[in-house]
Each structure stands twice: as structure tokens, then as C-alpha cells.
Motif scaffolding. Structure first.
Motif, PDB file in Angstrom:
ATOM      1  N   ALA A 148       0.833  -1.205   0.000  1.00 39.09           N
ATOM      2  CA  ALA A 148       0.000   0.000   0.000  1.00 39.09           C
ATOM      3  C   ALA A 148       0.867   1.254   0.000  1.00 39.09           C
ATOM      4  O   ALA A 148       0.627   2.200  -0.770  1.00 39.09           O
ATOM      5  CB  ALA A 148      -0.931  -0.017   1.209  1.00 39.09           C
ATOM      6  N   ARG A 149       1.886   1.298   0.862  1.00 36.92           N
ATOM      7  CA  ARG A 149       2.801   2.437   0.917  1.00 36.92           C
ATOM      8  C   ARG A 149       3.502   2.633  -0.426  1.00 36.92           C
ATOM      9  O   ARG A 149       3.601   3.745  -0.946  1.00 36.92           O
ATOM     10  CB  ARG A 149       3.842   2.207   1.996  1.00 36.92           C
ATOM     11  CG  ARG A 149       3.407   2.560   3.404  1.00 36.92           C
ATOM     12  CD  ARG A 149       3.439   4.071   3.580  1.00 36.92           C
ATOM     13  NE  ARG A 149       3.721   4.470   4.952  1.00 36.92           N
ATOM     14  CZ  ARG A 149       3.103   5.435   5.587  1.00 36.92           C
ATOM     15  NH1 ARG A 149       2.128   6.101   4.981  1.00 36.92           N
ATOM     16  NH2 ARG A 149       3.422   5.760   6.816  1.00 36.92           N
ATOM     17  N   HIS A 150       3.989   1.524  -0.993  1.00 35.87           N
ATOM     18  CA  HIS A 150       4.771   1.607  -2.234  1.00 35.87           C
ATOM     19  C   HIS A 150       3.914   2.072  -3.400  1.00 35.87           C
ATOM     20  O   HIS A 150       4.398   2.813  -4.270  1.00 35.87           O
ATOM     21  CB  HIS A 150       5.378   0.242  -2.541  1.00 35.87           C
ATOM     22  CG  HIS A 150       6.297   0.240  -3.723  1.00 35.87           C
ATOM     23  ND1 HIS A 150       7.481   0.955  -3.746  1.00 35.87           N
ATOM     24  CD2 HIS A 150       6.202  -0.382  -4.936  1.00 35.87           C
ATOM     25  CE1 HIS A 150       8.085   0.773  -4.902  1.00 35.87           C
ATOM     26  NE2 HIS A 150       7.334  -0.029  -5.645  1.00 35.87           N
ATOM     27  N   LEU A 151       2.659   1.682  -3.415  1.00 38.40           N
ATOM     28  CA  LEU A 151       1.758   2.073  -4.502  1.00 38.40           C
ATOM     29  C   LEU A 151       1.160   3.459  -4.282  1.00 38.40           C
ATOM     30  O   LEU A 151       0.435   3.964  -5.154  1.00 38.40           O
ATOM     31  CB  LEU A 151       0.634   1.045  -4.643  1.00 38.40           C
ATOM     32  CG  LEU A 151       1.036  -0.381  -5.042  1.00 38.40           C
ATOM     33  CD1 LEU A 151      -0.189  -1.278  -5.113  1.00 38.40           C
ATOM     34  CD2 LEU A 151       1.790  -0.390  -6.368  1.00 38.40           C
ATOM     35  N   GLY A 154      -4.043   4.228   0.013  1.00 36.15           N
ATOM     36  CA  GLY A 154      -4.382   4.404   1.415  1.00 36.15           C
ATOM     37  C   GLY A 154      -3.991   3.192   2.231  1.00 36.15           C
ATOM     38  O   GLY A 154      -3.624   2.133   1.696  1.00 36.15           O
ATOM     39  N   LEU A 155      -4.075   3.326   3.539  1.00 34.74           N
ATOM     40  CA  LEU A 155      -3.688   2.234   4.441  1.00 34.74           C
ATOM     41  C   LEU A 155      -4.858   1.315   4.784  1.00 34.74           C
ATOM     42  O   LEU A 155      -4.718   0.435   5.636  1.00 34.74           O
ATOM     43  CB  LEU A 155      -3.083   2.810   5.726  1.00 34.74           C
ATOM     44  CG  LEU A 155      -1.810   3.653   5.542  1.00 34.74           C
ATOM     45  CD1 LEU A 155      -1.248   4.061   6.895  1.00 34.74           C
ATOM     46  CD2 LEU A 155      -0.765   2.915   4.713  1.00 34.74           C
ATOM     47  N   ASP A 156      -5.984   1.473   4.107  1.00 31.59           N
ATOM     48  CA  ASP A 156      -7.148   0.614   4.344  1.00 31.59           C
ATOM     49  C   ASP A 156      -7.042  -0.665   3.521  1.00 31.59           C
ATOM     50  O   ASP A 156      -7.936  -1.031   2.763  1.00 31.59           O
ATOM     51  CB  ASP A 156      -8.447   1.359   4.022  1.00 31.59           C
ATOM     52  CG  ASP A 156      -8.516   1.843   2.581  1.00 31.59           C
ATOM     53  OD1 ASP A 156      -7.432   2.059   1.968  1.00 31.59           O
ATOM     54  OD2 ASP A 156      -9.636   2.014   2.056  1.00 31.59           O
ATOM     55  N   TYR A 157      -5.915  -1.356   3.697  1.00 27.65           N
ATOM     56  CA  TYR A 157      -5.613  -2.536   2.880  1.00 27.65           C
ATOM     57  C   TYR A 157      -6.557  -3.701   3.134  1.00 27.65           C
ATOM     58  O   TYR A 157      -6.560  -4.680   2.390  1.00 27.65           O
ATOM     59  CB  TYR A 157      -4.169  -2.974   3.115  1.00 27.65           C
ATOM     60  CG  TYR A 157      -3.904  -3.440   4.538  1.00 27.65           C
ATOM     61  CD1 TYR A 157      -4.041  -4.772   4.894  1.00 27.65           C
ATOM     62  CD2 TYR A 157      -3.515  -2.531   5.515  1.00 27.65           C
ATOM     63  CE1 TYR A 157      -3.809  -5.193   6.188  1.00 27.65           C
ATOM     64  CE2 TYR A 157      -3.286  -2.938   6.817  1.00 27.65           C
ATOM     65  CZ  TYR A 157      -3.436  -4.273   7.147  1.00 27.65           C
ATOM     66  OH  TYR A 157      -3.208  -4.692   8.439  1.00 27.65           O
ATOM     67  N   GLY A 158      -7.380  -3.629   4.179  1.00 30.42           N
ATOM     68  CA  GLY A 158      -8.359  -4.680   4.436  1.00 30.42           C
ATOM     69  C   GLY A 158      -9.559  -4.610   3.511  1.00 30.42           C
ATOM     70  O   GLY A 158     -10.349  -5.561   3.446  1.00 30.42           O
ATOM     71  N   ASN A 159      -9.694  -3.533   2.793  1.00 36.06           N
ATOM     72  CA  ASN A 159     -10.785  -3.364   1.830  1.00 36.06           C
ATOM     73  C   ASN A 159     -10.508  -4.229   0.611  1.00 36.06           C
ATOM     74  O   ASN A 159      -9.431  -4.147   0.007  1.00 36.06           O
ATOM     75  CB  ASN A 159     -10.882  -1.885   1.440  1.00 36.06           C
ATOM     76  CG  ASN A 159     -12.080  -1.579   0.563  1.00 36.06           C
ATOM     77  OD1 ASN A 159     -12.570  -2.433  -0.163  1.00 36.06           O
ATOM     78  ND2 ASN A 159     -12.539  -0.338   0.627  1.00 36.06           N
ATOM     79  N   ALA A 160     -11.481  -5.048   0.208  1.00 39.85           N
ATOM     80  CA  ALA A 160     -11.289  -5.948  -0.923  1.00 39.85           C
ATOM     81  C   ALA A 160     -10.977  -5.201  -2.214  1.00 39.85           C
ATOM     82  O   ALA A 160     -10.385  -5.764  -3.141  1.00 39.85           O
ATOM     83  CB  ALA A 160     -12.528  -6.821  -1.111  1.00 39.85           C
ATOM     84  N   ALA A 161     -11.372  -3.928  -2.300  1.00 39.35           N
ATOM     85  CA  ALA A 161     -11.132  -3.140  -3.506  1.00 39.35           C
ATOM     86  C   ALA A 161      -9.794  -2.393  -3.472  1.00 39.35           C
ATOM     87  O   ALA A 161      -9.446  -1.694  -4.426  1.00 39.35           O
ATOM     88  CB  ALA A 161     -12.270  -2.138  -3.694  1.00 39.35           C
ATOM     89  N   HIS A 162      -9.031  -2.550  -2.400  1.00 35.06           N
ATOM     90  CA  HIS A 162      -7.752  -1.852  -2.275  1.00 35.06           C
ATOM     91  C   HIS A 162      -6.787  -2.348  -3.353  1.00 35.06           C
ATOM     92  O   HIS A 162      -6.780  -3.538  -3.706  1.00 35.06           O
ATOM     93  CB  HIS A 162      -7.154  -2.110  -0.890  1.00 35.06           C
ATOM     94  CG  HIS A 162      -5.990  -1.229  -0.576  1.00 35.06           C
ATOM     95  ND1 HIS A 162      -4.721  -1.479  -1.040  1.00 35.06           N
ATOM     96  CD2 HIS A 162      -5.905  -0.095   0.178  1.00 35.06           C
ATOM     97  CE1 HIS A 162      -3.902  -0.548  -0.590  1.00 35.06           C
ATOM     98  NE2 HIS A 162      -4.596   0.305   0.151  1.00 35.06           N
ATOM     99  N   PRO A 163      -5.947  -1.460  -3.912  1.00 33.94           N
ATOM    100  CA  PRO A 163      -4.993  -1.886  -4.952  1.00 33.94           C
ATOM    101  C   PRO A 163      -4.095  -3.053  -4.541  1.00 33.94           C
ATOM    102  O   PRO A 163      -3.756  -3.901  -5.370  1.00 33.94           O
ATOM    103  CB  PRO A 163      -4.175  -0.617  -5.203  1.00 33.94           C
ATOM    104  CG  PRO A 163      -5.105   0.500  -4.866  1.00 33.94           C
ATOM    105  CD  PRO A 163      -5.925  -0.004  -3.711  1.00 33.94           C
ATOM    106  N   ALA A 164      -3.711  -3.120  -3.265  1.00 29.55           N
ATOM    107  CA  ALA A 164      -2.880  -4.240  -2.810  1.00 29.55           C
ATOM    108  C   ALA A 164      -3.642  -5.549  -2.868  1.00 29.55           C
ATOM    109  O   ALA A 164      -3.084  -6.596  -3.236  1.00 29.55           O
ATOM    110  CB  ALA A 164      -2.375  -3.980  -1.385  1.00 29.55           C
ATOM    111  N   GLN A 165      -4.919  -5.521  -2.521  1.00 29.93           N
ATOM    112  CA  GLN A 165      -5.749  -6.719  -2.612  1.00 29.93           C
ATOM    113  C   GLN A 165      -5.997  -7.095  -4.068  1.00 29.93           C
ATOM    114  O   GLN A 165      -6.000  -8.287  -4.423  1.00 29.93           O
ATOM    115  CB  GLN A 165      -7.087  -6.502  -1.889  1.00 29.93           C
ATOM    116  CG  GLN A 165      -6.987  -6.351  -0.375  1.00 29.93           C
ATOM    117  CD  GLN A 165      -6.677  -7.656   0.327  1.00 29.93           C
ATOM    118  OE1 GLN A 165      -6.812  -8.744  -0.241  1.00 29.93           O
ATOM    119  NE2 GLN A 165      -6.250  -7.557   1.578  1.00 29.93           N
ATOM    120  N   ARG A 166      -6.174  -6.104  -4.931  1.00 24.95           N
ATOM    121  CA  ARG A 166      -6.412  -6.389  -6.350  1.00 24.95           C
ATOM    122  C   ARG A 166      -5.183  -7.017  -6.999  1.00 24.95           C
ATOM    123  O   ARG A 166      -5.303  -7.914  -7.844  1.00 24.95           O
ATOM    124  CB  ARG A 166      -6.821  -5.114  -7.080  1.00 24.95           C
ATOM    125  CG  ARG A 166      -8.204  -4.583  -6.686  1.00 24.95           C
ATOM    126  CD  ARG A 166      -8.799  -3.732  -7.806  1.00 24.95           C
ATOM    127  NE  ARG A 166      -7.936  -2.612  -8.155  1.00 24.95           N
ATOM    128  CZ  ARG A 166      -8.029  -1.393  -7.620  1.00 24.95           C
ATOM    129  NH1 ARG A 166      -8.944  -1.146  -6.682  1.00 24.95           N
ATOM    130  NH2 ARG A 166      -7.211  -0.429  -8.001  1.00 24.95           N
TER     131      ARG A 166
END
Length: 358
Positions: A148-151, A154-166
């Protein structure tokens, strides 16, 4: 469960001369093309692998460039794959990792927990009690935070729509050979999205991961680094002298494995290009590593004698309150010497075993 053949008898718990409990489950072995090498029970069983998916999640940490950007060694990559015991060396790594991100443990989505081992629990209570740092998934959460930081997300990485989750879903889709975003989704115990998928699909994905399969060069490199980190740091994956680290060492790293909650374990055999998935139907974890050891012997990954000895090393003894041995775990599927009298039921042999060879 659709019918009685979804699960077969895999293990029995003995107390003295009597069987006290029976563990049924499913074992699936596949190659990188998804061909079924062997199956006990229903290979199409839909289930939650839970933490067994962590190596695929950790690949996003490497593939995105986040691990390199924050100077993360293989120890940190292994911790991203871990369901750790919160031993001091593990929590020190997590604490340092958060410091590299300029964050504290309040940024972790997972809730507060205690270390798994009693000695470490005493220290934890002396230092203030449960902490998010001690949660067995805190390494995985640090991995998502780093991505999340690198991209710049936001820090809401628990959200299924977060870029880290995607990104994680994109990687998993590559390995299972279809769009993972359409899989059933629940929520894991650590607060992150949890996917359910057929065991056959994950066995194929494990086989592909074992070979670094992907048309994407960065993804192939990420797979190689994640597996190398797990092989180099087996104690990080669970804890010192755990069943997981014993199997890593007994196979000299030729088998890479990751357990999941509710009786799940995934194993990769890179030299054979095989993926193995095991699910214990009642959710108990006490038999799954013994079942894996028997499977390794069945397919010649280990000599049969070594595999059978490994069963005793990874099955926890059944003791009374004084520590005296009062029972044991017997792995009953696919005895190495089929002419020897077995304690498995006739119904197991007639109704349970399904194997397909190609």
C-alpha cells in the motif's frame, strides 16, 4: 458437503486400546497443468485455504517492487508468509518492519492477540498484555501495508477493492488459471478478505508456484524469491521446531509448505512440479501434517521409511496432565504395505478412495 464421498477416513485417534476419534478429510495432488495426479475424497471440494494462501499474497510484496524499495531481506518475505507463534525473534522482525514504514502496530487491521507459547505469554502479560504485534498474521499484514505504501494507496488494505488486494487477486488468478475475483469471499480471522476455491484449483496453483510458472517475468522472479525465503527460514513460517519446520528440514527444503486454519495445509514439491492440498473435515489440525508425511511417502518424495518416521515427528503425542503418554494418532489412508492388516474400516476402502493417474 454433497455426499459421503466428499471426505474419506484419514486418521484415527487412539486412547489405549480404543479408537476415540476419527478424522475424515480430502487429499488432492495435481501437476502444473491441473491434471489430477491423485485424490482421496472430492477434488472439487470448495473450501477456505485460509493462511495457506499467504505465499501468493507475499508475491505481491516482491512483484510490486515494495520489498526492494524498503530493503526487506528474505527474513521479512518469510514473515509475510507466516502464521507465526509470536516468538521474540518474530515479533522483533515485525516491529522493525513497521518502523521501516514509519508506522506503529495501530496500522495493522488484525486485532490484539497473545503469543502461542506459554513462556512468551508470561512475558507479554508482564509487558502489558495482548498486542496486534503478536497476532499470528501480523507479518502478512505488514506485507499488505508495504505494498500500500509503495503504490501510494491508502492504508485501508483490508478493503477488498484496495490496490494491494487487487494485485494479490491478479496473481492468484494467474496461478489458478481463472478469474479469482469471482470466487466466494468471506472474512478471515485476522480481518482480511478470505477466498474459497476448489481444492483441485489450489493444488494446481501450488504446482505452478513450485515451478515459478507465469508468463510475467517479474512474477516468476517473485515466485522464486518467495519460495527461496520460505526454504531459507522455515522457523519463521510457524515457530522454532514446529511441525512445519520439521517437514522443511526432513525434506531439506525439497517440500515447501504452508498451513491454514481449520485443518488445511498446502505443500509444493518443486523438483516434481506437484501441488498437494489437504483438508481435515472437522477443522482439527492435529492430523494434517501426518497425512502430508504419508502423502510424501506415497509419491516417493521421501523414501517410505523416512516418511513413516516423519509421521511420528509431526504428530503431537496424546498425554495426560502429568505428561504420560496415553494415546496416539494413526494415519490410516494408503498404508505403505497394503498386505499388512489395517485398522481402517472396510467402508473406507470400498467407498472412500478415488485416485486418477494420467
Amino acid at each position: 458437503m454433497r455426499d459421503g464421498t466428499d471426505f474419506v477416513e484419514l486418521a484415527r485417534i487412539w486412547r489405549g486400546p480404543v479408537v476415540e476419534s476419527v478424522h475424515r478429510g480430502t487429499v488432492v495432488v495435481a501437476d502444473f497443468e491441473g491434471r489430477l495426479v491423485g485424490s482421496w475424497g472430492d477434488a472439487g471440494l470448495m473450501t477456505f485455504p485460509r493462511s495457506a494462501l499467504k505465499p501468493f499474497q507475499a508475491m505481491a510484496l516482491v512483484e510490486s517492487g515494495a520489498a526492494e524499495a524498503y530493503g526487506l531481506s528474505d527474513e521479512y518475505i518469510a514473515m509475510a508468509c507466516a502464521s507465526h507463534d509470536a516468538q521474540p525473534f518474530q515479533t522483533a522482525l515485525v516491529s522493525d518492519w513497521l518502523g521501516r514504514l514509519g508506522l506503529d502496530e495501530s496500522a495493522l487491521v488484525c486485532g490484539p492477540a497473545l503469543p502461542r507459547r506459554e513462556a512468551d505469554q508470561a512475558t507479554a502479560f508482564a509487558e502489558g498484555g495482548p498486542r496486534r504485534l503478536y497476532h499470528n498474521c501480523s507479518g502478512k499484514h505488514c506485507g499488505f501495508l508495504t505494498v500500500a505504501r509503495h503504490l501510494g494507496a491508502g492504508l485501508d488494505y483490508g478493503n477488498a477493492a484496495h490496490p494491494a488486494q487487487r494485485l494479490y487477486l491478479e496473481i492468484l488468478s494467474d496461478y489458478i488459471g481463472r478469474d479469482a475475483s469471482g470466487l466466494p469471499m468471506g472474512r478471515d480471522g485476522c480481518g482480511l478478505p478470505a477466498l474459497a476455491l476448489p481444492m483441485r484449483d489450489l493444488a494446481k496453483a501450488a504446482a505452478r508456484l513450485s515451478l515459478g510458472y507465469s508468463a510475467n517475468p517479474a512474477r516468476r522472479a517473485a515466485a522464486k524469491r518467495v519460495l527461496g525465503a520460505m526454504q531459507a527460514h522455515p522457523d519463521h513460517i510457524s515457530g522454532m521446531d514446529s511441525a512445519t519446520s520439521r517437514i522443511f528440514r526432513a525434506t531439506q527444503g525439497r517440500v515447501v509448505l504452508k498451513g491454514g486454519a481449520e485443518g488445511f495445509v498446502m505443500a509444493l514439491v518443486p523438483e516434481r512440479g506437484l501441488g498437494i492440498c489437504i483438508k481435515i473435515a472437522d477443522g482439527s489440525s492435529r492430523a494434517k501434517y501426518g497425512v502430508l508425511a504419508r502423502t510424501l511417502g506415497h509419491y516417493g518424495v521421501l523414501p517410505v521409511a523416512e516418511a513413516e518416521a516423519l509421521i511420528d515427528q509431526v504428530n503431537d503425542p496424546i498425554t495426560d496432565s502429568t505428561g504420560a503418554l496415553v494415546g496416539g494418532t494413526e494415519i490410516v489412508f494408503e498404508k505403505p504395505v497394503p498386505t499388512t492388516e489395517t485398522k481402517a474400516t472396510l467402508g473406507f476402502w470400498l467407498g472412500g478412495v478415488k485416485e486418477a493417474f494420467f
